[in-house]
Design an enzyme around this catalytic site. Structure first.
Site, PDB file in Angstrom:
ATOM      1  N   CYS A  51      -0.886  -4.961 -26.331  1.00 53.68           N
ATOM      2  CA  CYS A  51      -0.875  -4.753 -24.880  1.00 53.68           C
ATOM      3  C   CYS A  51       0.404  -5.245 -24.205  1.00 53.68           C
ATOM      4  O   CYS A  51       0.546  -5.151 -23.004  1.00 53.68           O
ATOM      5  CB  CYS A  51      -2.095  -5.394 -24.227  1.00 53.68           C
ATOM      6  SG  CYS A  51      -2.057  -7.188 -24.302  1.00 53.68           S
ATOM      7  N   HIS A  97       0.823  -1.210   0.000  1.00 49.99           N
ATOM      8  CA  HIS A  97       0.000   0.000   0.000  1.00 49.99           C
ATOM      9  C   HIS A  97       0.850   1.249   0.000  1.00 49.99           C
ATOM     10  O   HIS A  97       0.528   2.238  -0.645  1.00 49.99           O
ATOM     11  CB  HIS A  97      -0.904   0.024   1.234  1.00 49.99           C
ATOM     12  CG  HIS A  97      -2.148  -0.751   1.024  1.00 49.99           C
ATOM     13  ND1 HIS A  97      -2.462  -1.858   1.758  1.00 49.99           N
ATOM     14  CD2 HIS A  97      -3.145  -0.584   0.155  1.00 49.99           C
ATOM     15  CE1 HIS A  97      -3.607  -2.334   1.344  1.00 49.99           C
ATOM     16  NE2 HIS A  97      -4.048  -1.587   0.378  1.00 49.99           N
ATOM     17  N   ASP A 108       4.746 -12.404 -24.639  1.00 50.65           N
ATOM     18  CA  ASP A 108       4.788 -13.830 -24.922  1.00 50.65           C
ATOM     19  C   ASP A 108       5.053 -14.100 -26.399  1.00 50.65           C
ATOM     20  O   ASP A 108       5.805 -15.010 -26.739  1.00 50.65           O
ATOM     21  CB  ASP A 108       3.468 -14.503 -24.495  1.00 50.65           C
ATOM     22  CG  ASP A 108       3.497 -14.848 -23.010  1.00 50.65           C
ATOM     23  OD1 ASP A 108       4.531 -15.351 -22.548  1.00 50.65           O
ATOM     24  OD2 ASP A 108       2.490 -14.598 -22.318  1.00 50.65           O
ATOM     25  N   GLU A 138      -0.670 -14.323 -28.768  1.00 52.50           N
ATOM     26  CA  GLU A 138       0.580 -14.522 -28.028  1.00 52.50           C
ATOM     27  C   GLU A 138       1.380 -15.691 -28.579  1.00 52.50           C
ATOM     28  O   GLU A 138       2.548 -15.844 -28.254  1.00 52.50           O
ATOM     29  CB  GLU A 138       0.271 -14.810 -26.560  1.00 52.50           C
ATOM     30  CG  GLU A 138      -0.326 -13.637 -25.834  1.00 52.50           C
ATOM     31  CD  GLU A 138      -0.675 -13.970 -24.399  1.00 52.50           C
ATOM     32  OE1 GLU A 138      -0.044 -13.408 -23.505  1.00 52.50           O
ATOM     33  OE2 GLU A 138      -1.591 -14.789 -24.184  1.00 52.50           O
TER      34      GLU A 138
HETATM   35  C1  PEP Z   1       1.928 -10.442 -23.091  1.00 53.06           C
HETATM   36  O1  PEP Z   1       2.254 -11.637 -23.123  1.00 53.06           O
HETATM   37  O2  PEP Z   1       2.399  -9.571 -23.865  1.00 53.06           O
HETATM   38  C2  PEP Z   1       0.949  -9.980 -22.092  1.00 53.06           C
HETATM   39  C3  PEP Z   1       0.473  -8.745 -22.113  1.00 53.06           C
HETATM   40  O3  PEP Z   1       0.588 -10.875 -21.130  1.00 53.06           O
HETATM   41  P1  PEP Z   1       1.450 -11.132 -19.791  1.00 53.06           P
HETATM   42  O4  PEP Z   1       2.604 -10.161 -19.802  1.00 53.06           O
HETATM   43  O5  PEP Z   1       0.514 -10.961 -18.656  1.00 53.06           O
HETATM   44  O6  PEP Z   1       1.889 -12.545 -20.029  1.00 53.06           O
HETATM   45 MG    MG Z   2       1.147 -13.081 -21.957  1.00 55.80          MG
END
Ligand code: PEP
Ligand code: MG
Length: 536
Positions: free
Chosen positions: A497, A187, A450, A426
């Protein structure tokens, strides 16, 4: 001048005087109690007093730190009232004939240790909450008073900072935070990020530094006590430059994320808690592009219930005030595991039983999660995202389960939202077959973290092969371009992402390729917006 190296929690800088918050809670000795009934009554009275104070602190904190952080006090009140905790205290008083203060301290230690052993940093840091409520209770039982008042702006230095303790302080007088214990997701760390204060942890605190001048370098995780004139000047200049840079970025907050030729690139946020979602909204996120839900699974004896998930997802929706929220189903396995999951030991866990593979093998938790997401969808603009899909048969099975759960809820008259479905791209298989997968979903989210490791055969956590793990590799770029092309041909939108989305040296390329949106950590939103606005 002494320079000590610790772990950076929030990348900010400050110069100021250190104020030591001493640990005033010595171990309580086991004390036999004369009158068990009197100890039980004292415990119940202390409990009522602490709950009353916590509710008061909640009301006082809302205007200071916002509803979400202040909510910590509500959670603490619930923890004090928790039957398991109280039950253990009362059983100890009854059966071991010890004082209420000792029973509380021993119970707190038990739960704090249990949580501290958890793998996930989020739950590990919850042991701080247990310690804090325990200290509040023992303070009342022993008649101690520990409330600190700050009289001037200082850098706080403590072995450990309890969340409530930090929130109770006058924030306009805190320049930075230095602790020995505590994690990045504690926190105190969240608060430091919310208040944009430099924070470092892992520093072996020395009480003789109390009152000394110091520099907190949250960028490099350094504490410099008694800086010499030259060092101080260097940092003063850095602080000035940083302020200018922040002012520049802050000026971007109300401006749209669009290129010079007015192509809009919505900026979404990757978050792993309700508090992150609130921080993202404040930084101008246009929605949540990735809610990592694993944090809900890594404590406790079992998967989180449908109700618990439903409440959490609703809180995230509320935190972003109706903006779109993309909820990723549990991405467990590999380095995210809890004992109740009974996952096999594997030689190559990243190539093993993880993410959607677990969900499809253990359908009930997956179905419960989909129900919670569908129900939360009635309260906002919600999408569901499936991690690590690699085969078309998986998508057929997922679609069937999703449809079945939706129909069952509707038949039972339970409100559900119009939740759209998407997959994480991924695996190279999903990328290569993106034209096929486009037939099942309305959006793709490219997980470059990934995708890079699978495409380049380089483990993302293995530092030895770090030079091979290159998200800028042409093979990755071409694969992203292929996915975007196939997606757009088939009426599917694409966001990125993975960490690459926050890398401003990649922004122009991603925009050129035609990516529709980027989803990044909340504190990268403004720098990425600047990079987007510099694109042609
Ligand atoms: C990714 O694999 O790019 C992703 C956003 O998932 P994580 O980093 O949670 O595996
Ligand atoms: Mg991932």
């Amino acid at each position: 001048m002494i320079t000590i190296s610790g772990q950076a929690v929030h990348r900010q800088l400050a110069i100021g005087r250190l104020q030591y918050l001493s640990k005033t809670h010595p171990e309580l000795l086991r004390m036999p109690a004369g009158d068990t009934e009197a100890e039980l009554a004292a415990f119940r009275k202390a409990k009522a007093e602490v709950v009353g104070r916590l509710r008061e602190l909640y009301r006082e904190s809302v205007p200071k730190v916002g509803e979400l952080l202040a909510h910590t006090f509500e959670i603490h009140a619930m923890m004090v009232e928790d039957e398991a905790y109280s039950g253990m205290v009362e059983t100890m008083i009854n059966s071991e004939k010890v004082t209420a203060a000792y029973a509380v301290a021993a119970t707190g230690r038990h739960y704090a240790q249990m949580l501290a052993q958890m793998e996930d940093p989020y739950f590990r840091s919850r042991s701080e909450d247990i310690r804090e409520i325990t200290e509040r209770l023992t303070d009342v039982l022993l008649g101690n008073h520990h409330e600190v008042t700050l009289t001037e702006p200082v850098i706080l230095m403590a072995e450990d900072l309890a969340p409530g303790e930090t929130m109770q302080l006058d924030h306009s007088r805190i320049l930075g935070i230095v602790t020995h214990y505590g994690s990045e997701s504690s926190h105190a760390a969240i608060l430091a990020r919310t208040m944009n204060l430099p924070a470092i942890t892992g520093i072996a605190i020395r009480d003789e530094w109390d009152g000394h001048e110091a520099v907190v370098d949250g960028e490099n995780g350094l504490l410099i006590v008694d800086p010499d004139a030259e060092t101080k000047e260097v940092y003063e200049r850095k602080i000035l430059r940083k302020r200018q840079e922040e002012d520049e970025l802050a000026a971007l907050l109300p401006l749209p994320s669009e290129t010079r030729s007015h192509v809009k690139i919505p900026l979404l946020a990757n978050v792993g808690s309700v508090a992150d979602a609130a921080a993202a909204a404040e930084m101008g996120a246009e929605g949540i592009g990735l809610l990592r839900t694993e944090f809900l699974c890594l404590a406790g004896e079992d998967y989180p219930s449908e109700e618990q998930q439903f409440e959490t997802y609703k809180s995230v929706i509320a935190a972003v005030q109706g903006k779109p929220v993309t909820i990723r189903t549990f991405d467990l396995g590999a380095d995210k595991r809890a004992s109740y999951m009974q996952l096999p030991e594997e030689d190559n866990p990243d190539l093993g039983f993880r993410a959607i593979r677990i969900s499809l093998a253990e359908e009930e938790p997956f179905r419960a999660q989909l129900r919670a997401i569908l129900r939360a969808g009635a309260y906002g603009n919600v999408s569901v995202l499936y991690p690590m899909v690699s085969a078309e048969w998986e998508m057929r099975r997922i679609s069937d389960i999703f449809r079945e759960e939706k129909e069952k809820l509707q038949e039972a008259g339970i409100p559900v939202g119009d939740v759209s479905q998407g997959i994480m791209i991924e695996t190279p298989a999903a990328a290569i077959l993106s034209d096929r997968f486009a037939g099942y979903v309305s959006f793709f989210s490219i997980g470059t973290n990934d995708l890079t490791q699978y495409l380049l055969a380089a483990d993302r956590r293995n530092l030895t092969v770090a030079p091979y793990y290159d998200p800028h590799h042409e093979a990755v770029t071409r694969m992203i371009a292929h996915v975007v092309e196939e997606a757009h041909k088939n009426g599917v939108t694409v966001s990125v992402c993975g960490e690459l989305a926050a890398d401003v040296t990649a922004t122009a390329e991603l925009v050129r390729i035609g990516v529709d949106a980027l989803s990044v950590a909340p504190n990268s939103l403004l720098s990425v917006k600047r990079a987007v606005r510099e694109c042609d």
